[in-house]
Design a protein around this motif. Structure first.
Motif: not given
Lengths: 352, 352
Positions: A55, A57, A219, A240, B86, B89-90, B212, B217-221, B243-245, B247
């Motif tokens: 996570l 990365r 979700g 993006d 998200n 960047d978003d 990030s 937590l770069a992986g979760i955006r 825009n945000c999920d 999880l």
């Protein structure tokens, strides 16, 4: 103008209002066409494993694992025909930004998905609505090659009607249009036909798909575009960089590999849809035969707004939709049999 | 023009090239300023629980659980001062779309984050780079009130330098500018100061943050904007509805509540940063004192491109950056002590 005014073109726009999203548990929720069933078990276990994954990365910018799985599952020529997005809304945004400049025009049928208009507004572009004919057919001027036309949207199946324009006709529309035709197939998993094969025939025919409906994954926000590789590459340069997160890529990759699960859950939802259509018809509604996971119903007595209010007061959320110059009605998502029975009982009570 | 050409304004743009993202495990990855450590354990367990949550339902469009947690953790006046995105960047995209029309202008310092230029290009807007003075100070004309100026970006700490413009000066810049000033605080968790408090003083000062970097937590955006509530509301109307999920909202909400974990991991990374700065200085590099999780280093012999290639051949990825009209150098992310030792050893070998 103060220092913090938005662009003048945006100041007057009407924001898109998505269906209400109340906290879970309070309502029987039949208003935003979600799948009432949880996603495939393989998705849940993939996510549980991924929670201890990298996570920290950045995710793969192109979501290549998903592209490969999607090409396999859908019989596409290869992964390079797929562009992944943060929900198909993200894909729609990328398309509008890619093709439509300020003052240029996008076209959509009416009534259909209102978001296309909002996306045009945000772009300071123009939009043109072409009314469906009786029976949800498209008039010939839907393909008029206006000078400023840059993009055409066609949701298929359409919302709120759940109706489908046949692939043969869509092929003709793509040939006639001077610009890209986006066939928004958010609900195609529930339909008898789709346009995936046509993408190889027309370089201006683009298909969008989502995991928010049939796959039961609203979700996680994941959708994708199918188009010819040259176009996919160009569009990738304006998304993006990391539009899809690691967990949603894992979930979507697992989900699209579960086509047997999908077939089963879609069959179950279609049975419930049929049951709902029958009950509504018995209650004198005019019901448009649906190829989606919702039903559009209009009652000769009208009172749709009142019906919506009554249902909401009784913890059932459906969608009341009023299309100016066209008419109003109720759009009900296909829930579980139990949820639909409860909804139908309450509608019966309203008319008593 | 063929049917599928992108807007002419986009045809010539250079797409933003993010740092390479090779498959995990192959490289010591010191090129995109990720946190080398996994996120807080509370985040992982929250995600494991969420994997069995309501994935079939759309997420909360405004991510209110996160907004409340962020306001608490950061001492903001309330959740209505926060907009979730998200990734940051978003948020940057939303800001450019909200404020800058075609042919209008955004301003950024140089050298800094190249993505701002790409966002202007996608919008068919113009951008203007203002060169930093020696010592990474901003010249007075950074606040010139040009007629077509609509938005100003200031990454703080800056990349590639890791340097900081003092909050007092940023306050003056906000006062002088005729438009919004976005202080991009992606790296502020590693710095000695930040501008959160200034948001209450200036309605045109906006701060962006990300998960990030320091949060691992770069992986979760996930990123967010802090600004005055009236502006947050207007910007919310032009974001993607969802825009945000689900999880990533769960993960970010859990992460921002772990401020003790954050303090600890930041302290550890700062120690490694200091160790790296010292080793680089010993090897005759000119090292810019950094307040971020990376170090910008230039060697009097040059050969930065060759050094980058040598390190890559030896499974170490850093960032080679060449800024036309300015100069080139190597940006190295702060990894673990072990990773940095390996990198320093290899650099030593290059110069032998």
């Amino acid at each position: 103008m103060t220092k913090i005014d938005l662009r003048p073109a945006l100041a007057k726009m009407l924001p898109y209002a998505p269906g209400e999203q109340p906290p879970p548990g309070k309502f029987i929720k039949l208003n935003t066409n979600e799948n009432p069933y949880p996603p495939a078990p393989a998705v849940v276990s993939a996510l549980q494993e991924a929670a201890t994954g990298p996570l920290n990365r950045y995710p793969d910018p192109m979501a290549n694992a998903f592209r490969r799985a999607a090409a396999d599952a859908l019989g596409l020529p290869g992964p390079e025909w797929v562009l992944a997005g943060n929900g198909s809304d993200d894909i729609l945004t990328i398309l509008v930004r890619g093709f439509v400049g300020e003052q240029e025009k996008l076209r959509l049928p009416y009534p259909s998905y209102i978001l296309y208009r909002t996306l045009a507004d945000i772009q300071a572009a123009n939009w043109e609505q072409i009314h469906f004919l009786d029976g949800w057919h498209l008039p010939t001027h839907f393909t008029n090659a206006d000078d400023d036309l840059r993009l055409v949207f066609l949701p298929n199946p359409n919302s709120p009607s759940g109706t489908v324009v046949a692939p043969e006709q869509i092929s003709e529309i793509a040939s006639a249009l001077p610009c890209p035709l986006v066939v928004d197939e958010a609900y195609a998993d529930f339909a008898d036909s789709n346009c995936l094969d046509l993408v190889q025939k027309h370089d201006n025919l683009l298909v969008t798909r989502t995991f928010s409906k049939a796959y039961g994954l609203a979700g996680i926000r994941f959708g994708f575009l199918v188009a010819q590789p040259a176009l996919i590459n160009r569009l990738a340069s304006i998304k993006d960089s990391y539009n899809c997160d690691y967990l949603s890529i894992v979930a979507a990759t697992a989900a699209i590999s579960q086509q047997d699960w999908l077939t089963e859950v879609v069959a179950k939802l279609k049975q419930t849809r049929q049951r709902m259509e029958q009950r509504l018809t018995e209650m004198d509604f005019h019901v448009t035969p649906s190829q989606a996971n919702f039903v559009w119903a209009q009652h000769p007595q009208g009172q749709h707004q009142e019906l919506y209010d009554f249902l909401k007061k009784n913890q059932i959320l459906v969608r009341y939709m009023d299309f100016p110059d066209w008419g109003d009605g109720i759009r009900i998502s296909v829930g579980t049999d139990q949820q639909i029975d409860a909804c139908m009982m309450m509608i019966e009570r309203f008319f008593q």
